[in-house]
Scaffold this motif. Structure first.
Motif, PDB file in Angstrom:
ATOM      1  N   ASN A 287       0.866  -1.179   0.000  1.00  0.00           N
ATOM      2  CA  ASN A 287       0.000   0.000   0.000  1.00  0.00           C
ATOM      3  C   ASN A 287       0.903   1.229   0.000  1.00  0.00           C
ATOM      4  O   ASN A 287       1.780   1.367   0.857  1.00  0.00           O
ATOM      5  N   GLY A 288       0.717   2.102  -0.964  1.00  0.00           N
ATOM      6  CA  GLY A 288       1.586   3.265  -1.096  1.00  0.00           C
ATOM      7  C   GLY A 288       1.729   4.094   0.169  1.00  0.00           C
ATOM      8  O   GLY A 288       2.810   4.615   0.460  1.00  0.00           O
ATOM      9  N   HIS A 289       0.663   4.217   0.937  1.00  0.00           N
ATOM     10  CA  HIS A 289       0.705   5.042   2.138  1.00  0.00           C
ATOM     11  C   HIS A 289       1.537   4.420   3.255  1.00  0.00           C
ATOM     12  O   HIS A 289       1.815   5.071   4.258  1.00  0.00           O
ATOM     13  N   ARG A 290       1.924   3.163   3.063  1.00  0.00           N
ATOM     14  CA  ARG A 290       2.798   2.501   4.027  1.00  0.00           C
ATOM     15  C   ARG A 290       4.279   2.620   3.639  1.00  0.00           C
ATOM     16  O   ARG A 290       5.148   2.266   4.432  1.00  0.00           O
ATOM     17  N   ILE A 291       4.575   3.082   2.429  1.00  0.00           N
ATOM     18  CA  ILE A 291       5.927   2.959   1.869  1.00  0.00           C
ATOM     19  C   ILE A 291       6.717   4.264   1.922  1.00  0.00           C
ATOM     20  O   ILE A 291       6.254   5.319   1.506  1.00  0.00           O
ATOM     21  N   VAL A 292       7.945   4.150   2.437  1.00  0.00           N
ATOM     22  CA  VAL A 292       8.949   5.214   2.337  1.00  0.00           C
ATOM     23  C   VAL A 292      10.190   4.574   1.717  1.00  0.00           C
ATOM     24  O   VAL A 292      10.792   3.674   2.307  1.00  0.00           O
TER      25      VAL A 292
ATOM     26  N   GLU B 267      24.614   3.377   3.038  1.00  0.00           N
ATOM     27  CA  GLU B 267      23.566   2.523   3.596  1.00  0.00           C
ATOM     28  C   GLU B 267      22.936   3.161   4.833  1.00  0.00           C
ATOM     29  O   GLU B 267      21.706   3.186   4.968  1.00  0.00           O
ATOM     30  N   LYS B 268      23.797   3.663   5.723  1.00  0.00           N
ATOM     31  CA  LYS B 268      23.280   4.253   6.962  1.00  0.00           C
ATOM     32  C   LYS B 268      22.601   5.594   6.709  1.00  0.00           C
ATOM     33  O   LYS B 268      21.619   5.946   7.366  1.00  0.00           O
ATOM     34  N   GLN B 269      23.133   6.372   5.769  1.00  0.00           N
ATOM     35  CA  GLN B 269      22.461   7.630   5.430  1.00  0.00           C
ATOM     36  C   GLN B 269      21.058   7.345   4.907  1.00  0.00           C
ATOM     37  O   GLN B 269      20.084   7.981   5.311  1.00  0.00           O
ATOM     38  N   ALA B 270      20.956   6.380   4.002  1.00  0.00           N
ATOM     39  CA  ALA B 270      19.640   6.016   3.467  1.00  0.00           C
ATOM     40  C   ALA B 270      18.724   5.537   4.581  1.00  0.00           C
ATOM     41  O   ALA B 270      17.526   5.855   4.603  1.00  0.00           O
ATOM     42  N   TYR B 271      19.293   4.782   5.518  1.00  0.00           N
ATOM     43  CA  TYR B 271      18.470   4.267   6.622  1.00  0.00           C
ATOM     44  C   TYR B 271      17.939   5.410   7.483  1.00  0.00           C
ATOM     45  O   TYR B 271      16.733   5.492   7.745  1.00  0.00           O
ATOM     46  N   TYR B 272      18.820   6.289   7.922  1.00  0.00           N
ATOM     47  CA  TYR B 272      18.377   7.359   8.822  1.00  0.00           C
ATOM     48  C   TYR B 272      17.401   8.318   8.151  1.00  0.00           C
ATOM     49  O   TYR B 272      16.421   8.751   8.764  1.00  0.00           O
ATOM     50  N   ILE B 273      17.662   8.665   6.894  1.00  0.00           N
ATOM     51  CA  ILE B 273      16.754   9.557   6.165  1.00  0.00           C
ATOM     52  C   ILE B 273      15.354   8.944   6.108  1.00  0.00           C
ATOM     53  O   ILE B 273      14.349   9.600   6.402  1.00  0.00           O
ATOM     54  N   GLY B 274      15.287   7.668   5.743  1.00  0.00           N
ATOM     55  CA  GLY B 274      13.996   6.993   5.649  1.00  0.00           C
ATOM     56  C   GLY B 274      13.372   6.708   7.000  1.00  0.00           C
ATOM     57  O   GLY B 274      12.144   6.798   7.158  1.00  0.00           O
ATOM     58  N   TRP B 275      14.200   6.381   7.981  1.00  0.00           N
ATOM     59  CA  TRP B 275      13.701   6.048   9.320  1.00  0.00           C
ATOM     60  C   TRP B 275      13.033   7.252   9.975  1.00  0.00           C
ATOM     61  O   TRP B 275      11.923   7.146  10.511  1.00  0.00           O
ATOM     62  N   PHE B 276      13.685   8.396   9.923  1.00  0.00           N
ATOM     63  CA  PHE B 276      13.096   9.599  10.520  1.00  0.00           C
ATOM     64  C   PHE B 276      11.772   9.952   9.843  1.00  0.00           C
ATOM     65  O   PHE B 276      10.825  10.387  10.500  1.00  0.00           O
ATOM     66  N   GLU B 277      11.703   9.770   8.520  1.00  0.00           N
ATOM     67  CA  GLU B 277      10.450  10.024   7.807  1.00  0.00           C
ATOM     68  C   GLU B 277       9.378   9.023   8.242  1.00  0.00           C
ATOM     69  O   GLU B 277       8.225   9.402   8.494  1.00  0.00           O
ATOM     70  N   THR B 278       9.745   7.772   8.356  1.00  0.00           N
ATOM     71  CA  THR B 278       8.797   6.709   8.680  1.00  0.00           C
ATOM     72  C   THR B 278       8.192   6.878  10.070  1.00  0.00           C
ATOM     73  O   THR B 278       6.983   6.669  10.259  1.00  0.00           O
ATOM     74  N   ILE B 279       9.002   7.253  11.052  1.00  0.00           N
ATOM     75  CA  ILE B 279       8.501   7.334  12.432  1.00  0.00           C
ATOM     76  C   ILE B 279       7.870   8.680  12.762  1.00  0.00           C
ATOM     77  O   ILE B 279       7.409   8.877  13.887  1.00  0.00           O
ATOM     78  N   GLY B 280       7.832   9.584  11.783  1.00  0.00           N
ATOM     79  CA  GLY B 280       7.064  10.805  11.965  1.00  0.00           C
ATOM     80  C   GLY B 280       7.832  12.093  12.188  1.00  0.00           C
ATOM     81  O   GLY B 280       7.238  13.177  12.213  1.00  0.00           O
ATOM     82  N   PHE B 281       9.148  12.018  12.352  1.00  0.00           N
ATOM     83  CA  PHE B 281       9.939  13.238  12.526  1.00  0.00           C
ATOM     84  C   PHE B 281      10.066  14.018  11.224  1.00  0.00           C
ATOM     85  O   PHE B 281      10.229  15.235  11.229  1.00  0.00           O
TER      86      PHE B 281
END
Length: 424
Positions: A200-205, A371-385
């Motif tokens: 579902n697109g709304h679940r994806i970052v 790898e870690k830059q991609a992770y943190y960029i996406g992680w912060f977006e995913t958890i709402g920051f």
């Protein structure tokens, strides 16, 4: 102090080689693309975040999401498991998947010239997995073996017991690995149904960092995401609070005692989140921390001691741990609680500065890889920051004052704690 600051600035410049600019693109189906171009040796890394982890596993199927994410890499319509891994490994990278309580991921790295091929494989494993029965059986057996192995290791066993006590009555009480009796009931049909929920697109970052202009990468990324469903999605909401002081004791064979103590703490995005990050470092991060100095150096109670503060969208907790000789169990537990209570008497500027240096230093060292830059960029977006927090995180830590830390302490720590004691 000046040397440390100069070193951190140097690391900062390395970590953000290629600039800070992140392109954010939200597709019509709700999927979010985050892209940061770098300059280097022709590597591109990405993390596909899926909002939806083990807390969404239905009753009787605990471990379903974990098994699904593992099975996605086993075989697809056009690629065997060997071929899936070979595409990325032959390109000097790799591909892996993981499941946490609140989200799941697929992570990869390839050379720029192989990005198109990598995206073709990624699309195939998302939309055309075959879930072969023999590999499903094997993956379930492997996961059951993992769960059993955890029971043989003191800290892991203690953490699972603490999880059951602190999160009782919520899906967080179960490990993402699931329950043995539930794993045995998971079928191919269960995997297909769960995957349909997650696509579902709304679940994806989809967060990508690499040595390739976005204009060249965009069509390959969109091709992966364009067929996702377009349905509204919100993270499930849960709230639990520890009240009063409780201790649960468990017996297991071994040469030492393991003690974990959980306190209340802010969730992600709550006011005192960054203050609690600094307090966590003051209390239990390394040789200079209060727990190490008081319980190991001065009193000789600990083999190992520290704290962890997992970032959660729901239910925040700060967890202290110590391993000690069995005869020192009671003193060790009392020692943790005493050290935590000592914060109310104040914190020195030196403690605060050292804690901040550790947090910032570890963060910047992490960010040296794509790898870690991609992770943190996406992680912060995913958890709402929001993805911009990957740049703003350091400033938010630096801004934390003694007043902030003491206010965070007063709001959360005195309300109560739950201790789990594992003794031989």
């Amino acid at each position: 102090m000046i040397r440390i600051i100069i070193a951190l600035i140097f690391i900062f410049n390395i970590a953000f080689a290629g600039g800070n600019k992140v392109i954010k693109h939200i597709l019509p189906n709700g999927a979010t693309i985050l892209y940061k171009q770098t300059k280097g040796k022709g590597i591109i890394s990405g993390v596909l975040f899926i909002k939806g982890g083990s807390i969404e596993d239905p009753e009787g199927k605990k471990g379903l999401t974990h098994i699904l994410m593992r099975m996605l890499l086993k075989e697809s319509k056009n690629h065997s498991g060997f071929e899936i891994n070979k595409v990325f490994e032959d390109s000097g990278g790799g591909i892996s998947s993981s499941t946490a309580e609140e989200f799941s991921t697929i992570e990869f790295s390839v050379k720029v010239e192989d990005f198109k091929k990598g995206m073709k494989v990624l699309k195939d494993i998302l939309y055309n997995p075959t879930f072969p029965e023999d590999k499903l059986k094997q993956e379930i057996e492997n996961t059951i073996a993992q769960i059993k192995a955890k029971k043989e290791e003191g800290f892991s066993y203690a953490f699972e017991k603490l999880r059951e006590e602190v999160y009782k009555g919520s899906p967080y009480q179960y490990s993402p690995l699931g329950k043995i009796e539930d794993l045995k009931t998971i079928t191919k049909k269960d995997l297909k149904n769960r995957l349909k929920q997650l696509l579902n697109g709304h679940r994806i970052v989809f967060s990508i960092v690499g040595d390739m202009p976005y204009e060249k990468a965009e069509k390959y990324i969109k091709n992966v995401l364009k067929d996702l469903d377009n349905k509204d999605y919100q993270f499930p909401k849960y709230s639990l609070e520890i009240k009063g002081e409780k201790t649960k004791e468990f017996k297991r064979e071994g040469a030492q005692s393991t003690i974990l103590v959980a306190y209340n703490a802010p969730r992600a995005k709550e006011k005192y989140y960054f203050a609690m990050k600094v307090l966590n470092a003051i209390l239990g991060n390394g040789f200079t921390s209060r727990l190490f100095q008081q319980l190991r150096e001065k009193r000789g109670l600990a083999y190992a001691v520290g704290t962890v503060y997992p970032t959660r969208i729901n239910i925040g907790n700060l967890i202290a741990y110590i391993s000690s000789a069995p005869q020192k169990t009671e003193d060790s537990l009392n020692g943790i609680r005493e050290v935590f209570k000592s914060v109310k008497n104040g914190i020195s500027k030196e403690e605060i500065n050292i804690a901040k240096e550790k947090i910032i230093g570890h963060y910047l060292l992490d960010l040296q890889t794509r790898e870690k830059q991609a992770y943190y960029i996406g992680w912060f977006e995913t958890i709402g920051f929001g993805y911009k927090m990957y740049k703003d995180y350091i400033n938010n830590i630096q801004k934390v004052s003694e007043k902030d830390i003491l206010e965070a302490y007063k709001k959360y720590i005195p309300k109560g704690n739950i201790a789990v004691v594992i003794k031989p």
